[in-house]
Design an enzyme around this catalytic site. Structure first.
Site, short mmCIF file in Angstrom:
data_model
loop_
_atom_site.label_atom_id
_atom_site.label_comp_id
_atom_site.label_asym_id
_atom_site.label_seq_id
_atom_site.Cartn_x
_atom_site.Cartn_y
_atom_site.Cartn_z
N LYS A 271 23.10 -0.76 15.42
CA LYS A 271 22.62 0.59 15.70
C LYS A 271 21.11 0.65 15.95
O LYS A 271 20.60 1.67 16.40
CB LYS A 271 23.00 1.53 14.56
CG LYS A 271 24.49 1.72 14.45
CD LYS A 271 24.86 2.69 13.36
CE LYS A 271 26.34 3.00 13.36
NZ LYS A 271 27.13 1.93 12.69
C1 LIG Z 1 28.44 1.89 12.89
C2 LIG Z 1 29.02 0.56 12.65
C3 LIG Z 1 30.26 0.22 13.20
C4 LIG Z 1 31.10 1.19 13.98
O1 LIG Z 1 30.54 1.56 15.21
P1 LIG Z 1 31.04 2.87 15.99
O2 LIG Z 1 30.20 2.94 17.20
O3 LIG Z 1 30.81 4.02 15.06
O4 LIG Z 1 32.48 2.67 16.28
C5 LIG Z 1 30.73 -1.07 12.99
N1 LIG Z 1 30.03 -1.96 12.26
C6 LIG Z 1 28.84 -1.65 11.71
C7 LIG Z 1 28.16 -2.68 10.88
C8 LIG Z 1 28.30 -0.40 11.89
O5 LIG Z 1 27.13 -0.11 11.34
#
Ligand SMILES: *Cc1c(COP(=O)(O)O)cnc(C)c1O
Length: 431
Positions: A107
């Site tokens: 993210k």
């Molecule tokens: C947010 C997150 C996900 C999921 O991603 P989405 O875009 O919400 O489907 C998977 N793994 C980690 C470590 C995350 O932080």
């Protein structure tokens, strides 16, 4: 580029407005009005382009003309100041490591990109924007880090008490400055509900400009399409049928991959890999969308009962179930299976995955059973040391802490306890 609301009531709006508002006035998610495929030559030459060039070309149509190209180039290159390596594990399975950013979560890219866009739009604006973000773990840290010190932007993070890892909590509660953390007695869904309620609350919206840094925000969601291009660049000469297995929670990441495919990236198929929060797995089996409250798992960033981006995926496929199903498979796995996968990956390849990546690995294996010719790339969405309790339970090895993690461990947590919406509202009102 203009954006329309998927609820189809609110008027279309600019990228700038979509970023500042987060959600459309009719509560719909924004979606780009057009997606124009890139020239075939772009993909033919992609291995000769830098990540910055790839990202700039791929995202330009969604952002311009509101952010001038020279500014966008700077934003892209600041956002992508780390690596995105593909690591081959077996003949059929590789992993794309998305954890080399400042909070070691995938993210980071979306958060850094969005922070810079908002900073640009806000540079001459005396009104502060307040970013509200509900986190099941990793969003909070990435957003806190990405937005730290951005002028004119205040960030309020809600996280479920006791349900994020120790390191995740440190990453979102120790920065100070324009970042505030609220520790909510409840689940991630409770946090998300409070944020949604605040956006609908006229008392608050007349008082302050609220926006969201969850993947409902187009500026956080769209840059995730870069990953799939970076992986393709590294793999195109080795494999023909490239399939991505995406550990999914709110389904922003896999949905961004589908946008990359719309732009012309030759992706054969997607796998949405889920933990026990498996509404999409069940949907693809039954054609009936039946969300359930989230349950807690060892891959907590995917503990989402009702994924907010699924509506965007449906828009990409014009709500055609069969078309979606021909391009997306979904499997779900229990915590027990996830831990066994961590062990299996380590024993057979010497690679230490994190629990989310392990779910992606399992999705790859399930798909390969019926599609042995494919090469599956699962996304490693977080560094294993962010989930050290789970990983240590399974893998008996020294796992050195990377500097990004070391630097937060001894910092002092600062968070405000929140029990319900009225306390949340009172908190925002006195900001
Ligand atoms: C947010 C997150 C996900 C999921 O991603 P989405 O875009 O919400 O489907 C998977 N793994 C980690 C470590 C995350 O932080």
């Amino acid at each position: 580029m203009n954006y329309y609301s998927l609820n189809n009531i609110a008027p279309t709006t600019t990228f700038e407005n979509a970023v500042i508002k987060g959600l459309a006035p009719d509560r719909g998610l924004y979606f780009p009005e057009n997606i124009t495929p890139l020239d075939a030559s772009f993909f033919e030459n992609i291995e000769n382009l830098s990540n910055e060039d790839i990202a700039f070309e791929a995202i330009k149509q969604f952002i311009s003309p509101e952010i001038p190209e020279a500014v966008l180039k700077t934003i892209v290159s600041e956002t992508l100041s780390f690596d995105f390596p593909v690591v081959k594990l077996t003949e059929s399975i590789s992993t794309l490591e998305l954890f080399h950013g400042p909070t070691m979560a995938f993210k980071d890219v979306g958060a850094r990109f969005m922070a810079r866009c908002l900073g640009y739009f806000n540079k001459n604006n005396s009104n502060e924007v307040t970013v509200l973000v509900a986190t099941s773990g990793d969003t909070g840290g990435a957003v806190a880090n990405g937005f730290l010190g951005v002028k004119g932007v205040r960030v309020v993070i809600l996280y479920p008490s006791g349900k994020v890892s120790n390191i995740q909590e440190k990453q979102l509660t120790t920065l100070g400055q324009n970042i505030t953390a609220l520790e909510v007695e409840g689940t991630f869904d409770d946090c998300q509900d409070m944020v949604k309620k605040a956006f609908l609350d006229d008392d608050l919206t007349s008082l302050m400009q609220l926006t969201s840094a969850n993947s409902i925000n187009v500026a956080r969601w769209l840059p995730q399409l870069f990953y799939f291009m970076f992986a393709y660049k590294q793999l195109k000469h080795q494999y023909k049928d490239i399939v991505f297995s995406v550990p999914s929670g709110n389904f922003g990441n896999v949905c961004a991959g589908m946008i990359a495919q719309k732009l012309g990236l030759p992706i054969k198929h997607f796998i949405a890999s889920n933990n026990d929060n498996n509404v999409v797995t069940r949907y693809l089996e039954s054609n009936s969308y039946d969300p359930k409250p989230s349950v807690q798992t060892v891959s907590n960033a995917m503990d989402v009962g009702n994924p907010s981006n699924f509506i965007r995926i449906q828009a990409i496929y014009n709500n055609e179930f069969d078309t979606l199903k021909s391009n997306l498979s979904s499997y779900s796995f229990t915590d027990e299976e996830t831990k066994q996968a961590l062990d299996e990956i380590y024993k057979t390849t010497n690679y230490i995955a994190d629990p989310h990546g392990a779910v992606g690995y399992l999705g790859s294996k399930s798909y390969l059973k019926t599609n042995p010719e494919a090469h599956c790339v699962f996304l490693e969405t977080a560094h294993p040391t962010k989930f050290l309790d789970v990983v240590k339970e399974v893998i008996d090895a020294e796992i050195p802490l990377p500097p990004q993690i070391k630097s937060v461990i001894d910092k002092q947590k600062v968070a405000t306890d929140i029990k319900d919406y009225s306390e949340f509202k009172a908190f925002l009102t006195q900001l």
